[in-house]
Design an enzyme around this catalytic site. Structure first.
Site, PDB file in Angstrom:
ATOM      1  N   LEU A   1      -4.411  -6.806  -7.248  1.00 47.62           N
ATOM      2  CA  LEU A   1      -3.924  -7.845  -8.161  1.00 47.62           C
ATOM      3  C   LEU A   1      -5.006  -8.769  -8.717  1.00 47.62           C
ATOM      4  O   LEU A   1      -4.713  -9.741  -9.393  1.00 47.62           O
ATOM      5  CB  LEU A   1      -2.825  -8.665  -7.467  1.00 47.62           C
ATOM      6  CG  LEU A   1      -1.598  -7.825  -7.061  1.00 47.62           C
ATOM      7  CD1 LEU A   1      -0.540  -8.681  -6.389  1.00 47.62           C
ATOM      8  CD2 LEU A   1      -1.017  -7.088  -8.258  1.00 47.62           C
ATOM      9  N   LYS A   2      -6.271  -8.455  -8.455  1.00 44.78           N
ATOM     10  CA  LYS A   2      -7.340  -9.280  -9.032  1.00 44.78           C
ATOM     11  C   LYS A   2      -7.893  -8.606 -10.278  1.00 44.78           C
ATOM     12  O   LYS A   2      -8.002  -7.382 -10.321  1.00 44.78           O
ATOM     13  CB  LYS A   2      -8.467  -9.463  -8.019  1.00 44.78           C
ATOM     14  CG  LYS A   2      -8.081 -10.380  -6.892  1.00 44.78           C
ATOM     15  CD  LYS A   2      -9.271 -11.174  -6.430  1.00 44.78           C
ATOM     16  CE  LYS A   2      -8.809 -12.424  -5.730  1.00 44.78           C
ATOM     17  NZ  LYS A   2      -9.641 -12.806  -4.623  1.00 44.78           N
TER      18      LYS A   2
ATOM     19  N   GLY B   1       0.776  -1.230   0.000  1.00 40.86           N
ATOM     20  CA  GLY B   1       0.000   0.000   0.000  1.00 40.86           C
ATOM     21  C   GLY B   1       0.814   1.289   0.000  1.00 40.86           C
ATOM     22  O   GLY B   1       0.363   2.305   0.530  1.00 40.86           O
TER      23      GLY B   1
ATOM     24  N   GLU C   1       5.338   6.724  -9.718  1.00 41.04           N
ATOM     25  CA  GLU C   1       4.029   6.291  -9.203  1.00 41.04           C
ATOM     26  C   GLU C   1       3.474   7.205  -8.114  1.00 41.04           C
ATOM     27  O   GLU C   1       2.315   7.618  -8.163  1.00 41.04           O
ATOM     28  CB  GLU C   1       4.120   4.861  -8.652  1.00 41.04           C
ATOM     29  CG  GLU C   1       4.451   3.842  -9.717  1.00 41.04           C
ATOM     30  CD  GLU C   1       4.387   2.419  -9.198  1.00 41.04           C
ATOM     31  OE1 GLU C   1       3.400   2.055  -8.556  1.00 41.04           O
ATOM     32  OE2 GLU C   1       5.336   1.666  -9.455  1.00 41.04           O
TER      33      GLU C   1
ATOM     34  N   ASP D   1      -5.016  -3.577 -18.585  1.00 41.50           N
ATOM     35  CA  ASP D   1      -4.110  -2.458 -18.901  1.00 41.50           C
ATOM     36  C   ASP D   1      -4.416  -1.824 -20.259  1.00 41.50           C
ATOM     37  O   ASP D   1      -3.542  -1.177 -20.857  1.00 41.50           O
ATOM     38  CB  ASP D   1      -2.633  -2.902 -18.848  1.00 41.50           C
ATOM     39  CG  ASP D   1      -2.213  -3.320 -17.452  1.00 41.50           C
ATOM     40  OD1 ASP D   1      -2.708  -2.732 -16.481  1.00 41.50           O
ATOM     41  OD2 ASP D   1      -1.391  -4.244 -17.334  1.00 41.50           O
TER      42      ASP D   1
ATOM     43  N   ASN E   1       1.365   3.106  -2.582  1.00 41.04           N
ATOM     44  CA  ASN E   1       0.604   4.050  -3.413  1.00 41.04           C
ATOM     45  C   ASN E   1      -0.602   4.590  -2.652  1.00 41.04           C
ATOM     46  O   ASN E   1      -0.946   5.769  -2.788  1.00 41.04           O
ATOM     47  CB  ASN E   1       0.181   3.387  -4.727  1.00 41.04           C
ATOM     48  CG  ASN E   1       1.292   3.403  -5.755  1.00 41.04           C
ATOM     49  OD1 ASN E   1       1.610   4.445  -6.314  1.00 41.04           O
ATOM     50  ND2 ASN E   1       1.924   2.258  -5.970  1.00 41.04           N
TER      51      ASN E   1
ATOM     52  N   ASN F   1      -6.250   2.848 -12.670  1.00 42.36           N
ATOM     53  CA  ASN F   1      -5.230   1.893 -12.221  1.00 42.36           C
ATOM     54  C   ASN F   1      -3.854   2.504 -12.425  1.00 42.36           C
ATOM     55  O   ASN F   1      -3.639   3.265 -13.370  1.00 42.36           O
ATOM     56  CB  ASN F   1      -5.356   0.611 -13.054  1.00 42.36           C
ATOM     57  CG  ASN F   1      -4.306  -0.427 -12.681  1.00 42.36           C
ATOM     58  OD1 ASN F   1      -4.102  -0.736 -11.507  1.00 42.36           O
ATOM     59  ND2 ASN F   1      -3.626  -0.957 -13.681  1.00 42.36           N
TER      60      ASN F   1
ATOM     61  N   HIS G   1       0.000   1.414 -13.250  1.00 43.09           N
ATOM     62  CA  HIS G   1       0.804   0.296 -13.749  1.00 43.09           C
ATOM     63  C   HIS G   1       2.273   0.739 -13.778  1.00 43.09           C
ATOM     64  O   HIS G   1       2.578   1.828 -14.283  1.00 43.09           O
ATOM     65  CB  HIS G   1       0.333  -0.116 -15.153  1.00 43.09           C
ATOM     66  CG  HIS G   1       1.089  -1.294 -15.663  1.00 43.09           C
ATOM     67  ND1 HIS G   1       0.883  -2.569 -15.179  1.00 43.09           N
ATOM     68  CD2 HIS G   1       2.086  -1.391 -16.574  1.00 43.09           C
ATOM     69  CE1 HIS G   1       1.721  -3.395 -15.776  1.00 43.09           C
ATOM     70  NE2 HIS G   1       2.464  -2.712 -16.630  1.00 43.09           N
TER      71      HIS G   1
HETATM   72  C1  GAR Z   1       2.954  -0.895  -7.555  1.00 40.62           C
HETATM   73  O1  GAR Z   1       4.224  -0.839  -8.114  1.00 40.62           O
HETATM   74  C2  GAR Z   1       1.893  -0.875  -8.635  1.00 40.62           C
HETATM   75  O2  GAR Z   1       2.232  -0.064  -9.724  1.00 40.62           O
HETATM   76  C3  GAR Z   1       1.870  -2.329  -9.033  1.00 40.62           C
HETATM   77  O3  GAR Z   1       1.959  -3.031  -7.812  1.00 40.62           O
HETATM   78  C4  GAR Z   1       2.723  -2.252  -6.880  1.00 40.62           C
HETATM   79  C5  GAR Z   1       1.944  -2.142  -5.593  1.00 40.62           C
HETATM   80  O4  GAR Z   1       2.715  -1.522  -4.585  1.00 40.62           O
HETATM   81  N1  GAR Z   1       0.682  -2.665  -9.790  1.00 40.62           N
HETATM   82  C6  GAR Z   1       0.691  -3.512 -10.817  1.00 40.62           C
HETATM   83  O5  GAR Z   1       1.672  -4.119 -11.180  1.00 40.62           O
HETATM   84  C7  GAR Z   1      -0.645  -3.666 -11.515  1.00 40.62           C
HETATM   85  N2  GAR Z   1      -0.498  -4.338 -12.785  1.00 40.62           N
HETATM   86  P1  GAR Z   1       2.023  -0.849  -3.326  1.00 40.62           P
HETATM   87  O6  GAR Z   1       1.079  -1.885  -2.692  1.00 40.62           O
HETATM   88  O7  GAR Z   1       3.183  -0.540  -2.411  1.00 40.62           O
HETATM   89  O8  GAR Z   1       1.283   0.381  -3.775  1.00 40.62           O
END
Ligand code: GAR
Length: 199
Positions: free
Chosen positions: A85-86, A15, A175, A145, A17, A102, A104
């Protein structure tokens, strides 16, 4: 001025982000939206602890029906996938058309689609040998995506990068900057739409 856009953040992991969004709300970068709900697909996600620490309702949801129930109970208007991730069903996406975004961790259309998530994405970029990667915020449609791009930011790949080092740089430089900005932008659009009676 009508009330702020109600934002729900869907997570599966650490988490960071989500934290960037919470911090941006506190610092005023996000001024037209407020995080009212965090939904996690994983029971032990640290993201749920972050929600609790910030007095935001946190829910562990085992199914899409449970996610929908939590969203409806919180009257969420904007759904942010932040390391969620779902894959969401077509019905779900249609229910919240143009209301799901989202993040990415690559420059779409590179290193994206089914199976491209988290550290794997950075492994793919390093294996390919690209010199520039980055992050993308986009609307979610039924193609993984594949929805309309809202914002992108490039990040340099450096000699000797490991997937972990590259992941950290992409998070810090792209991000955590891009996602809060996008949340503000879409929250403002939704809020203005309400004022003009479009909602
Ligand atoms: C982040 O890097 C996000 O961009 C990625 O998962 C990570 C989650 O980190 N998402 C994907 O790859 C989606 N296809 P976080 O839980 O620390 O935010």
């Amino acid at each position: 001025m009508l009330e702020k856009t109600k934002v729900a953040v869907l997570v599966s992991g650490g988490g960071t982000n989500l934290q960037a969004i919470i911090d941006a709300e506190k610092s005023g970068i996000i001024k037209d939206g407020e995080v009212v709900l965090v939904v996690s697909s994983s029971k032990n996600a640290y993201a749920l602890t972050r929600a609790e620490q910030n007095n935001i309702k946190g829910v562990y949801a085992k199914s899409e029906a449970e996610i929908l129930q939590a969203l409806e109970e919180s009257s969420a208007e904007l759904i942010v996938l932040a390391g969620f991730l779902k894959i969401l069903s077509k019905d779900f996406i249609r229910r919240y058309e143009n209301r799901i975004i989202n993040i990415h961790p690559a420059l779409i259309p590179s290193f994206c689609g089914k199976g491209a998530y988290g550290l794997h994405v950075h492994e793919m970029a390093l294996d390919y040998g690209v010199k520039v990667t980055g992050a993308t915020v986009h609307f979610v449609n039924e193609i993984p995506d594949g929805g309309k791009i809202i914002a992108q930011k490039a990040v340099e790949v450096q000699d000797g990068d490991t997937p972990e080092i590259l992941q950290k740089r992409v998070m810090e430089q792209a991000e955590w900057v891009l996602l809060p900005q996008a949340v503000q932008q879409i929250s403002e659009e939704i809020r203005k739409g309400k004022e003009n009676g479009n909602d």
